[in-house]
Enzyme design. Sequence first.
Site, short mmCIF file in Angstrom:
data_model
loop_
_atom_site.label_atom_id
_atom_site.label_comp_id
_atom_site.label_asym_id
_atom_site.label_seq_id
_atom_site.Cartn_x
_atom_site.Cartn_y
_atom_site.Cartn_z
N ARG A 1 0.72 -1.19 0.10
CA ARG A 1 -0.05 0.17 -0.03
C ARG A 1 0.84 1.26 -0.12
NH1 ARG A 1 -3.22 -2.83 -1.76
NH2 ARG A 1 -5.04 -3.74 -0.77
N HIS B 1 0.38 -0.49 -10.57
CA HIS B 1 -0.42 -0.99 -9.62
C HIS B 1 -0.91 -2.28 -10.34
CE1 HIS B 1 -3.19 -0.55 -5.90
NE2 HIS B 1 -2.93 -1.79 -6.23
#
Length: 171
Positions: free
Chosen positions: A86, A134
């Site tokens: 994250r 991502h």
Amino acid sequence: GLGEMGLNSALALTALGFPVTGWSRTRRDEPRLLRTHSGEPTLAEALREAEIVVLLLPHTADTENLMDAARLAVPPRGFALLNAGRGALIDDAALLSALDSGQVGHATLDVFRQEPLPPDHPFWAHPRVTVTPHVAAATRPDTASRVIAENVRRGEAGEPLFHLVDRQAGY
């Protein structure tokens, strides 16, 4: 972290001959890994000899800015940092400073505090940063559907389900 993604990554790296040290916030014995650490006092110990640090942790109050200036200073100078967990695990300003000083030799970042990463963010132009979109892991329909089917079976049989979220822990 030594959750599902972290453990699988650690085992894959171990199979390739990398000496892997794993760390998690809670105790997790894993005999297939060379060394494991848990809890706050041993994070520095786990980082102390790390040539490559791979972050695969959830974002919780306990992991926010986990890699701050103090922790980025612990591994050997020039270490590589990969974050596929994250974005909020890393203090961006501290990382940029550590990159500029050479403490961090290179950072490969797949996740960011703000996504998509703003066009004017310094990570885009930094010579020691690789930005990826991502996509560290994609859900595979064939394996995901098996887990879903098994959880339906377990639910109907009154058995515990796989991969439950612990709302207290935040993941």
